[in-house]
Scaffold this active site. Structure first.
Site, PDB file in Angstrom:
ATOM      1  N   LEU A 103      -3.785  13.112  -3.088  1.00 38.24           N
ATOM      2  CA  LEU A 103      -3.169  14.054  -2.155  1.00 38.24           C
ATOM      3  C   LEU A 103      -1.653  14.104  -2.334  1.00 38.24           C
ATOM      4  CD1 LEU A 103      -5.393  12.815   0.751  1.00 38.24           C
ATOM      5  CD2 LEU A 103      -5.633  15.005  -0.425  1.00 38.24           C
ATOM      6  N   PRO A 104      -1.012  15.192  -1.908  1.00 35.70           N
ATOM      7  CA  PRO A 104       0.419  15.381  -2.204  1.00 35.70           C
ATOM      8  C   PRO A 104       1.379  14.478  -1.449  1.00 35.70           C
ATOM      9  CG  PRO A 104      -0.673  17.492  -1.792  1.00 35.70           C
ATOM     10  CD  PRO A 104      -1.618  16.419  -1.356  1.00 35.70           C
ATOM     11  N   ASN A 108      -0.540  14.176   4.322  1.00 34.85           N
ATOM     12  CA  ASN A 108      -1.872  14.584   3.866  1.00 34.85           C
ATOM     13  C   ASN A 108      -2.823  13.398   3.808  1.00 34.85           C
ATOM     14  OD1 ASN A 108      -0.077  16.659   1.612  1.00 34.85           O
ATOM     15  ND2 ASN A 108      -1.193  17.400   3.395  1.00 34.85           N
ATOM     16  N   THR A 134       0.720   9.495  -4.262  1.00 37.55           N
ATOM     17  CA  THR A 134       1.990   8.769  -4.236  1.00 37.55           C
ATOM     18  C   THR A 134       2.591   8.956  -2.853  1.00 37.55           C
ATOM     19  OG1 THR A 134       2.366   9.127  -6.596  1.00 37.55           O
ATOM     20  CG2 THR A 134       4.278   8.547  -5.260  1.00 37.55           C
ATOM     21  N   LYS A 209       4.986   2.777  -8.602  1.00 34.75           N
ATOM     22  CA  LYS A 209       5.042   4.209  -8.897  1.00 34.75           C
ATOM     23  C   LYS A 209       6.386   4.808  -8.477  1.00 34.75           C
ATOM     24  CE  LYS A 209       3.993   8.455  -9.831  1.00 34.75           C
ATOM     25  NZ  LYS A 209       2.871   9.190  -9.233  1.00 34.75           N
ATOM     26  N   LYS A 284      10.049  14.844  -3.360  1.00 41.59           N
ATOM     27  CA  LYS A 284       9.363  14.004  -2.376  1.00 41.59           C
ATOM     28  C   LYS A 284       9.367  12.542  -2.810  1.00 41.59           C
ATOM     29  CE  LYS A 284       5.147  13.271  -2.700  1.00 41.59           C
ATOM     30  NZ  LYS A 284       4.239  12.220  -3.265  1.00 41.59           N
TER      31      LYS A 284
END
Length: 336
Positions: A103-104, A108, A134, A209, A284
């Protein structure tokens, strides 16, 4: 709790698996029965630019899928291929005891797990829930607590490699979670990636990440600046890229994902910066890095500048373009 998780992550070190070597884990014969379930259905929530090819690689390995995406059109090709498509994350949890979410944003992910029709409404005890989004490491830790209350297991497993690696099944997965469950996660993640690394406790996959994408953004901007400067000094862009890639300036942004149109085929810069990893998502991720740097009192001077550049790009019409469009942005902006 948070302090103990950090200590656990530091103590556990690094667990690494690659298709090119034997897993650094116990044999599958010793793994829990969940990992031995093999080709039982796998839930997949979020089949966008990255989730779509990831799910397809699970299909190629013989796994039946239970699919959900907030955009029904994204599910159509899976439905046409004979896979089950359901109407909510809760329905996925009702039908599958191994679920991957891609998911973004943190919001979410929270909605998919804890929302009114979220996974936790119908999750089965003993289920394995792998989040490859992420998101904020603290959100991963909170989700893990909620999942644990339901008798299930949560692992954060964000990815690196981009859409190309997702299609070819060569992603790198950075996994945070209980060490004893790593082999169970590896069974699925190894179908979608060539490298699966256990980083430590919940949240450490996200931490890895975030650090990776911080460096990626900085190196992409540096590559774009160097290429732009060289072109304005009269160098042929293909020749300059060749020189950089045989010299000490070589990096992934220059040799694999070059941001200059015409230098490489099969990358977003060759397709008007369409596809790939969106500028909005990079902004983001840099925001996550900024938040983490603030909370840990870590100076990220170049990272902060990169965050500002990508935010500016979003405000100037680049939000839906690949993040390598920073080259185009720099070419057009002569006021810096």
């Amino acid at each position: 709790m948070a302090a103990s998780l950090r200590l656990r992550g530091a103590a556990s070190g690094l667990r690494y698996w690659s298709r090119r070597q034997q897993p650094a884990v116990a044999s599958l014969a010793t793994v829990c029965s969940r990992s031995m379930a093999s080709k039982t259905p796998v839930g997949f929530i979020g089949v966008g630019n990255m989730g779509n090819p990831m799910a397809k690689n699970l299909m190629k390995h013989g796994y039946p899928l239970i699919i959900y995406d907030v955009f029904p059109d994204a599910c159509k090709e899976f439905l046409d291929a004979g896979e089950q498509v359901v109407s909510s994350p809760a329905d996925v949890a009702e039908k599958a005891d191994r679920i991957i979410t891609m998911l973004p944003t943190s919001i979410n992910a929270i909605e998919a797990y804890s929302g009114a029709n979220g996974i936790l409404k119908k999750v089965k005890k003993g289920s394995l829930l792998i989040d490859s989004s992420t998101i904020d490491p603290m959100v991963s830790k909170e989700l893990a607590k909620e999942v644990e209350k339901m008798g299930a297991v949560f692992m954060d497993a964000p990815v690196s490699g981009g859409v190309g690696a997702a299609r070819s099944g060569n992603l790198t997965f950075m996994v945070g979670g209980v060490e004893e469950e790593f082999a169970a996660a590896q069974e699925l993640l190894g179908c979608m990636g060539s490298n699966v690394v256990h980083c430590g406790a919940i949240g450490t996959g996200q931490a890895a990440k975030i650090c990776n994408n911080l460096l990626l953004a900085i190196s992409m901007i540096g590559t774009a600046e160097a290429m732009n400067l060289g072109i304005r000094l009269g160098l042929d862009p293909k020749l300059l890229a060749k020189i950089l890639n045989m010299s000490s300036g070589r990096c992934w942004s220059s040799d694999t994902y070059n941001p200059v149109p015409g230098v490489m085929d099969g990358v977003p810069s060759a397709n008007n910066y369409q596809g790939g990893f969106g500028t909005t998502l990079m902004a983001k991720d840099l925001g996550l890095a900024q938040d983490s740097a603030t909370s840990t009192k870590s100076p990220i001077l170049l990272g902060s500048q990169a965050h500002q550049i990508y935010r500016m790009m979003c405000a100037k019409g680049y939000s839906k373009k690949d993040f390598s469009s920073v080259f185009q942005f720099l070419r057009e902006e002569e006021t810096f």
